[in-house]
Design a protein around this motif. Structure first.
Motif, PDB file in Angstrom:
ATOM      1  N   GLU A 193       0.821  -1.210   0.000  1.00  0.00           N
ATOM      2  CA  GLU A 193       0.000   0.000   0.000  1.00  0.00           C
ATOM      3  C   GLU A 193       0.858   1.264   0.000  1.00  0.00           C
ATOM      4  N   ILE A 194       2.013   1.220   0.632  1.00  0.00           N
ATOM      5  CA  ILE A 194       2.914   2.372   0.581  1.00  0.00           C
ATOM      6  C   ILE A 194       3.458   2.541  -0.826  1.00  0.00           C
ATOM      7  N   VAL A 195       3.906   1.436  -1.437  1.00  0.00           N
ATOM      8  CA  VAL A 195       4.445   1.497  -2.795  1.00  0.00           C
ATOM      9  C   VAL A 195       3.390   2.038  -3.763  1.00  0.00           C
ATOM     10  N   ARG A 196       2.200   1.459  -3.691  1.00  0.00           N
ATOM     11  CA  ARG A 196       1.130   1.841  -4.626  1.00  0.00           C
ATOM     12  C   ARG A 196       0.747   3.300  -4.460  1.00  0.00           C
ATOM     13  N   ARG A 197       0.522   3.708  -3.244  1.00  0.00           N
ATOM     14  CA  ARG A 197       0.061   5.076  -2.994  1.00  0.00           C
ATOM     15  C   ARG A 197       1.169   6.100  -3.219  1.00  0.00           C
ATOM     16  N   ALA A 198       2.420   5.748  -2.928  1.00  0.00           N
ATOM     17  CA  ALA A 198       3.521   6.693  -3.147  1.00  0.00           C
ATOM     18  C   ALA A 198       3.635   7.060  -4.619  1.00  0.00           C
ATOM     19  N   GLU A 199       3.431   6.074  -5.483  1.00  0.00           N
ATOM     20  CA  GLU A 199       3.510   6.352  -6.918  1.00  0.00           C
ATOM     21  C   GLU A 199       2.357   7.227  -7.387  1.00  0.00           C
ATOM     22  N   LEU A 200       1.206   7.130  -6.709  1.00  0.00           N
ATOM     23  CA  LEU A 200       0.030   7.917  -7.106  1.00  0.00           C
ATOM     24  C   LEU A 200      -0.038   9.277  -6.406  1.00  0.00           C
ATOM     25  N   ALA A 201       0.866   9.521  -5.461  1.00  0.00           N
ATOM     26  CA  ALA A 201       0.813  10.758  -4.668  1.00  0.00           C
ATOM     27  C   ALA A 201       0.989  11.984  -5.558  1.00  0.00           C
ATOM     28  N   ASP A 202       0.398  13.073  -5.121  1.00  0.00           N
ATOM     29  CA  ASP A 202       0.386  14.319  -5.895  1.00  0.00           C
ATOM     30  C   ASP A 202       1.804  14.784  -6.225  1.00  0.00           C
ATOM     31  N   ARG A 233      10.410   9.940  -4.033  1.00  0.00           N
ATOM     32  CA  ARG A 233       9.785   8.651  -3.741  1.00  0.00           C
ATOM     33  C   ARG A 233       9.595   8.496  -2.222  1.00  0.00           C
ATOM     34  N   GLN A 234      10.573   8.912  -1.452  1.00  0.00           N
ATOM     35  CA  GLN A 234      10.447   8.856   0.012  1.00  0.00           C
ATOM     36  C   GLN A 234       9.350   9.812   0.500  1.00  0.00           C
ATOM     37  N   ILE A 235       9.294  10.985  -0.097  1.00  0.00           N
ATOM     38  CA  ILE A 235       8.240  11.936   0.264  1.00  0.00           C
ATOM     39  C   ILE A 235       6.870  11.351  -0.072  1.00  0.00           C
ATOM     40  N   GLY A 236       6.770  10.687  -1.234  1.00  0.00           N
ATOM     41  CA  GLY A 236       5.528  10.028  -1.593  1.00  0.00           C
ATOM     42  C   GLY A 236       5.138   8.955  -0.591  1.00  0.00           C
ATOM     43  N   SER A 237       6.132   8.284  -0.010  1.00  0.00           N
ATOM     44  CA  SER A 237       5.851   7.278   1.015  1.00  0.00           C
ATOM     45  C   SER A 237       5.257   7.927   2.259  1.00  0.00           C
ATOM     46  N   TYR A 238       5.764   9.096   2.620  1.00  0.00           N
ATOM     47  CA  TYR A 238       5.186   9.843   3.738  1.00  0.00           C
ATOM     48  C   TYR A 238       3.738  10.218   3.437  1.00  0.00           C
ATOM     49  N   MET A 239       3.490  10.687   2.217  1.00  0.00           N
ATOM     50  CA  MET A 239       2.137  11.061   1.824  1.00  0.00           C
ATOM     51  C   MET A 239       1.216   9.835   1.823  1.00  0.00           C
ATOM     52  N   ALA A 240       1.758   8.681   1.410  1.00  0.00           N
ATOM     53  CA  ALA A 240       0.975   7.449   1.448  1.00  0.00           C
ATOM     54  C   ALA A 240       0.602   7.091   2.880  1.00  0.00           C
ATOM     55  N   MET A 241       1.537   7.252   3.805  1.00  0.00           N
ATOM     56  CA  MET A 241       1.243   6.980   5.213  1.00  0.00           C
ATOM     57  C   MET A 241       0.180   7.932   5.742  1.00  0.00           C
ATOM     58  N   ARG A 242       0.233   9.182   5.354  1.00  0.00           N
ATOM     59  CA  ARG A 242      -0.799  10.135   5.790  1.00  0.00           C
ATOM     60  C   ARG A 242      -2.173   9.675   5.320  1.00  0.00           C
ATOM     61  N   GLU A 243      -2.253   9.190   4.083  1.00  0.00           N
ATOM     62  CA  GLU A 243      -3.532   8.701   3.572  1.00  0.00           C
ATOM     63  C   GLU A 243      -4.024   7.494   4.359  1.00  0.00           C
ATOM     64  N   LEU A 244      -3.127   6.555   4.624  1.00  0.00           N
ATOM     65  CA  LEU A 244      -3.507   5.352   5.367  1.00  0.00           C
ATOM     66  C   LEU A 244      -3.977   5.701   6.780  1.00  0.00           C
ATOM     67  N   ILE A 245      -3.274   6.621   7.414  1.00  0.00           N
ATOM     68  CA  ILE A 245      -3.639   7.042   8.767  1.00  0.00           C
ATOM     69  C   ILE A 245      -5.039   7.643   8.782  1.00  0.00           C
ATOM     70  N   GLU A 246      -5.328   8.458   7.783  1.00  0.00           N
ATOM     71  CA  GLU A 246      -6.642   9.106   7.729  1.00  0.00           C
ATOM     72  C   GLU A 246      -7.742   8.113   7.368  1.00  0.00           C
ATOM     73  N   GLU A 247      -7.500   7.267   6.380  1.00  0.00           N
ATOM     74  CA  GLU A 247      -8.538   6.354   5.916  1.00  0.00           C
ATOM     75  C   GLU A 247      -8.882   5.275   6.941  1.00  0.00           C
ATOM     76  N   TRP A 248      -7.860   4.775   7.626  1.00  0.00           N
ATOM     77  CA  TRP A 248      -8.059   3.682   8.581  1.00  0.00           C
ATOM     78  C   TRP A 248      -8.193   4.181  10.019  1.00  0.00           C
ATOM     79  N   ASN A 249      -8.173   5.502  10.208  1.00  0.00           N
ATOM     80  CA  ASN A 249      -8.288   6.085  11.553  1.00  0.00           C
ATOM     81  C   ASN A 249      -7.249   5.495  12.508  1.00  0.00           C
ATOM     82  N   LEU A 250      -5.997   5.544  12.083  1.00  0.00           N
ATOM     83  CA  LEU A 250      -4.899   4.960  12.847  1.00  0.00           C
ATOM     84  C   LEU A 250      -4.360   5.978  13.845  1.00  0.00           C
ATOM     85  N   ASP A 251      -4.266   5.568  15.100  1.00  0.00           N
ATOM     86  CA  ASP A 251      -3.782   6.472  16.144  1.00  0.00           C
ATOM     87  C   ASP A 251      -2.263   6.477  16.251  1.00  0.00           C
ATOM     88  N   PHE A 252      -1.633   5.355  15.963  1.00  0.00           N
ATOM     89  CA  PHE A 252      -0.173   5.278  15.889  1.00  0.00           C
ATOM     90  C   PHE A 252       0.181   4.092  15.008  1.00  0.00           C
TER      91      PHE A 252
END
Length: 470
Positions: A193-202, A233-252
């Motif tokens: 999910e990080i790989v996939r979303r990082a490539e699609l990140a803005d 690519r690393q920045i995109g990974s950070y953006m992917a994590m932000r999306e996952l945190i928001e979508e899955w309501n992850l606290d940590f």
């Protein structure tokens, strides 16, 4: 800071209450003012407890506001059964607080109430003193902050990105045990999910972030292991994590990283550092605990520490002990939040001391390692570990040291210069530490927060293993 409920317990005789109501109110007003001045939110009982029905009703209303700690306040003699009913309606931690004014027997009321609670096995803490005494207010604050950190775990969700890293038993916890003991759910998410979303990140944000880092930090491109493309690519990974945190309501969260991402995609150093930071290229934000190597007990320790301090929490390997200087090298890839470089509220001050170096041979996929040397100062170091399946808090006090450039360079060359370092003097013998410490990862926050962590252990029902100089 914490949300504290304050309920004043009184005498059940109407004719007595008429004479003492103002006396109680005066002490309660001072107590509330002092707690609010210390930064806490105070939820006051709507009336003084003068009957059994009032005891239950007032306590239920205070509890419904989600208080972290309930303070039962005794300025006068108080009927003990009022305490018993109020305590039964207060599901969280209890603190019994007595004034020390001999004009009224508040201390007698507290002792009678405390003894009754002892008889039924209801845990509570007792304090006494004047509301203007800063030590008393600090002691209440310690209890409340610890309670807030513990209560914040219940109903939370940990996002584990990937599985066990490189065979680390200490990085994996039992999800049933987490739910039973701490009330935490664990959401398993694949690293793809990080790989996939990082490539699609803005793309525009990735470019903006790269330029922000190039302007504010020190970026050392080498054309191989670190290029603008790899950094994005690393920045995109950070953006992917932000999306996952928001979508899955992850606290940590925690990211496995090794070996798949570090060999074939990019390291997660940028993502982990800036998730833990109180800012990114978009401005200020709340720190989000993210542990490298998906270290569950590490992330749990960090989440508790963040709940107490509100600051980013350091994550590091215990890499080396410099016996000649009595200093430990706490160092782990790029995991350290950049805030630790200077611990400034201004990101530019911290990032001026941060270097993004090409990754070392451990990580053939490349990317930036987020290097800095942690700023000096008093520190609390801690780690939740398990002994025969049972949790314990291993706790230490110390400080981060500062050396000149020559000494820094000499010590860094003994390990991995490209990674971040904290030179930690721990107030415990090295032999004690190495013989007892139950993990390769350790965590730290500024200041002396041992009192809060001792209280955390009490509230969570886990043992305390405190390392000292002796």
């Amino acid at each position: 800071m914490a949300r504290i409920g304050v309920i004043s317990i009184s005498d059940g005789r109407e004719y007595v209450q008429k004479d003492i109501g103002d006396f109680i109110a005066g002490y309660e007003d001072r107590l509330v003012a002092s707690l609010e001045a210390a930064g806490h939110e105070v939820i006051r009982g709507e009336e003084q407890v003068t009957s059994n029905t009032v005891a239950t009703a007032v306590a239920r209303r205070v509890a419904a506001r989600g208080v972290d700690l309930t303070v039962l306040h005794y300025a006068v003699w108080a009927f003990p059964h009022f305490t018993m009913l109020a305590a039964d309606a207060s599901p969280g931690p209890l603190l019994l607080l007595s004034t020390i004014d001999p004009a009224q027997p508040g201390m007698v009321g507290m002792l009678a109430a405390g003894g009754a609670l002892d008889q039924i096995g209801r845990e509570h803490t007792r304090l006494w003193g004047d509301a203007d005494d800063t030590e008393l207010i600090d002691a209440i604050g310690v209890r409340a902050s610890a309670a807030a950190a513990v209560s914040s775990l219940r109903g939370s969700t940990f996002g584990r990105i990937g599985g066990r890293p490189m065979g680390m038993y200490t990085a994996v916890a039992n999800t049933d045990q987490w739910q039973r003991e701490f009330g935490i759910d664990v959401e398993e998410i694949d690293q793809y999910e990080i790989v996939r979303r990082a490539e699609l990140a803005d793309a525009s944000e990735k470019k903006h972030a790269r330029e922000w880092l190039e302007t504010n930090a020190n970026v050392h491109y080498d054309g191989k292991k670190l290029t603008p493309e790899l950094l994005e690519r690393q920045i995109g990974s950070y953006m992917a994590m932000r999306e996952l945190i928001e979508e899955w309501n992850l606290d940590f969260t925690g990211i496995k990283g090794q070996p798949e991402l570090t060999q074939y995609f990019a390291t997660m150093d940028i993502a982990e550092a800036f998730l833990n930071d109180p800012y990114d290229w978009n401005g200020p934000k709340a720190p989000h605990v993210c542990a490298t190597e998906a270290d569950m007990d590490g992330a749990l320790t960090m989440q508790l520490l963040k709940g107490i301090t509100g600051t980013p929490v350091l994550f590091a390997d215990v890499r080396h002990y410099h016996a000649d200087r009595d200093v430990w090298d706490l160092c782990n890839s790029g995991q350290h939040a950049t805030w630790y470089a200077a611990r400034s509220d201004d990101p530019a001050v911290n990032l001026a001391r941060v270097h993004l170096y090409p990754e070392v041979f451990f990580f053939p996929a490349g990317g930036a390692s987020v290097h800095h040397i942690a700023a000096p100062g008093e520190m609390t170091l801690a780690r939740l570990t398990r002994l025969d399946g049972k949790y314990r808090m291993q706790l230490m006090h110390g400080e981060f040291q500062e050396f000149d450039d020559e000494v820094n360079t000499e010590m860094m060359r003994r390990s991995t210069p490209e990674w971040p370092h904290a030179w930690a003097r721990i107030h415990a013998p090295a032999a004690t530490f190495l013989s007892r410490f139950g993990a390769n990862h350790i965590h730290a926050v500024p200041g002396d927060r041992r009192a809060e962590l001792r209280t955390v252990c009490e509230l969570m029902g886990i043992s305390l293993d405190e390392f000292t100089r002796d």
